[in-house]
Design a protein around this motif. Structure first.
Motif, PDB file in Angstrom:
ATOM      1  N   THR A  79       0.837  -1.200   0.000  1.00 18.78           N
ATOM      2  CA  THR A  79       0.000   0.000   0.000  1.00 18.78           C
ATOM      3  C   THR A  79       0.868   1.245   0.000  1.00 18.78           C
ATOM      4  N   ARG A  81       2.278   4.735   1.017  1.00 21.79           N
ATOM      5  CA  ARG A  81       2.235   5.615   2.180  1.00 21.79           C
ATOM      6  C   ARG A  81       2.571   7.022   1.716  1.00 21.79           C
ATOM      7  N   ARG A  82       1.899   7.994   2.288  1.00 20.92           N
ATOM      8  CA  ARG A  82       2.040   9.365   1.811  1.00 20.92           C
ATOM      9  C   ARG A  82       2.467  10.305   2.928  1.00 20.92           C
ATOM     10  N   ASP A  83       3.215  11.339   2.536  1.00 24.94           N
ATOM     11  CA  ASP A  83       3.599  12.361   3.497  1.00 24.94           C
ATOM     12  C   ASP A  83       2.508  13.424   3.590  1.00 24.94           C
ATOM     13  N   VAL A  88       3.802   9.927  -2.369  1.00 21.45           N
ATOM     14  CA  VAL A  88       4.111   8.562  -1.949  1.00 21.45           C
ATOM     15  C   VAL A  88       5.574   8.490  -1.528  1.00 21.45           C
ATOM     16  N   ASN A  90       7.057   5.392  -0.061  1.00 22.66           N
ATOM     17  CA  ASN A  90       7.563   4.028   0.168  1.00 22.66           C
ATOM     18  C   ASN A  90       7.562   3.166  -1.084  1.00 22.66           C
ATOM     19  N   LYS A 125       5.243  -2.824   4.486  1.00 16.96           N
ATOM     20  CA  LYS A 125       5.895  -1.530   4.690  1.00 16.96           C
ATOM     21  C   LYS A 125       6.141  -0.778   3.385  1.00 16.96           C
TER      22      LYS A 125
END
Length: 379
Positions: A79, A81-83, A88, A90, A125
């Motif tokens: 999946t 992951r966003r800041d 994105v 990861n 992760k």
């Protein structure tokens, strides 16, 4: 322009084995040898892959051809992951070797060694992206029907499609990492030069940052010549696998393996004949045009001139028993000091490793991926 069609698929992870072999290290600055680490076997966990096709129009290939559309098949695990800005953070691009496809890198050995919970590229992760490079797998390729009318694509075409997939289709402006094997490793070198702001770190495996030459060039020319010079090839419009391809592939297959491994596993003529027969049977299941185009696509690969300009962190991994990239040439020792944030490892081969094709046995080098990811975290 691009459209996307999704196809679901489910992949499964099985029990893990042990970590890598003892390592022989050589870097731009001295490092300690990393000992092997036994990894506890976790409970088997299903990994769900999402598959899709991205269709691009208007791409002009290196030979000047423009196809109405080019299909790039891909799959993802994990999946995004966003800041805080929505970017994105990861994403990891996994790039396969010549004649393979993204599905190979999602197979059980790779899931067990790299993507299962607790492993270096744990899919809980990381957001893992597996494209079939143009000319391979379920992406557009000669065997779809065009045969020798298909564009004579190059590695630059492969990387441009990969970049369009990542940035356009998936909306990812910056990859956390690229892990590329052989051809995919060469693509990783190209990414670091063509798109310096689009990737934080690259891990080229069994590849060198210089043009194809010497032994590596000779075997490619030999295989191409055997196919193109065979009357049964019929300018690519054959009805059965050309004999030249069937005869050439055992040499192709021999070059993939390590000298110590072949010495240990082929003790007599009967064993050698069995190896040749198995290789011929494998060749009969492949499309000669697809392989021919893939081998010849390396013609435009030569990243050596721009090594000083690379901004990404580079962690190159080669094997001492790799006959495609002979360690006696000391290419990495010569060129890696030009990479500002670069390291490399030459892992020692043995009778239980597989030369260049150790790439297909990630249990032997998974710990090096962990070292690469730690290198990316260094400040």
């Amino acid at each position: 322009m691009m459209t996307s069609i999704r196809r679901p698929a489910v992949l499964w992870s099985l029990l893990l084995g042990l970590g890598g072999l003892p390592l022989g290290c050589a870097t731009a600055r001295p490092q300690a040898v990393v000992p092997p680490v036994a990894v506890p076997a976790p409970v088997s966990t299903p990994l769900e892959a999402r598959e899709a096709d991205a269709v691009f129009t208007g791409h002009r290939f290196q030979d000047g051809t423009v196809l109405p559309e080019v299909r790039i098949h891909y799959a993802t695990l994990g999946t995004p992951r966003r800041d805080a800005s929505g970017a994105v953070t990861n994403a990891v691009l996994m790039l396969h070797w010549t004649g393979a496809n993204g599905a190979v890198l999602r197979g059980q050995p790779f899931q067990d060694a790299l993507f299962a919970p607790g492993r270096p590229l744990d899919a809980t992760k990381y957001f893992l992206i597996f494209p079939d490079s143009v000319g391979h797998g379920r992406s557009s390729k000669p065997s779809d029907g065009a045969r020798t009318k298909f564009p004579a694509y190059g590695y630059r075409d492969m990387v441009e499609f990969q970049h369009q997939l990542v940035t356009g289709t998936l909306g990812i402006t910056r990859l956390h990492a690229i892990v590329g094997l052989s051809m995919g490793g060469m693509n990783a070198w190209q990414w670091s030069e063509l798109y310096p702001d689009a990737v934080e770190g690259v891990m080229p495996i069994v590849s060198l940052p210089t043009r194809i030459a010497g032994r590596n060039l000779l075997w490619r020319r030999f295989v191409s010549g055997q196919v193109r010079g065979d009357p049964e090839w019929k300018d690519g419009f054959y009805t059965a696998p050309p004999r030249g391809w069937l005869e050439a592939f055992p040499v192709f297959r021999m070059m993939l393996d390590g000298v110590p491994h072949l010495q240990a596993t082929l003790p007599d003529a009967a064993a050698a004949d069995a190896f040749i027969a198995t290789a011929r049977a494998q060749a009969a299941g492949m499309d000669a045009n697809d392989i021919l185009y893939a081998l010849e696509s390396s013609r435009d690969y030569d990243p050596e001139g721009a090594l000083d300009a690379i901004q990404a962190r580079v962690f190159a991994l080669n094997f001492s028993d790799d006959e495609f990239n002979p360690v006696s040439l000391r290419t990495l020792e010569t060129l890696m000091p030009r990479v500002k944030r670069g390291r490399f490892v030459v892992q020692e081969g043995s009778a239980s490793s597989f030369g260049h094709f150790t790439q297909a046995h990630p249990e032997l080098w998974a710990d090096q991926v962990g070292a690469f990811l730690k290198f990316l975290e260094e400040r």
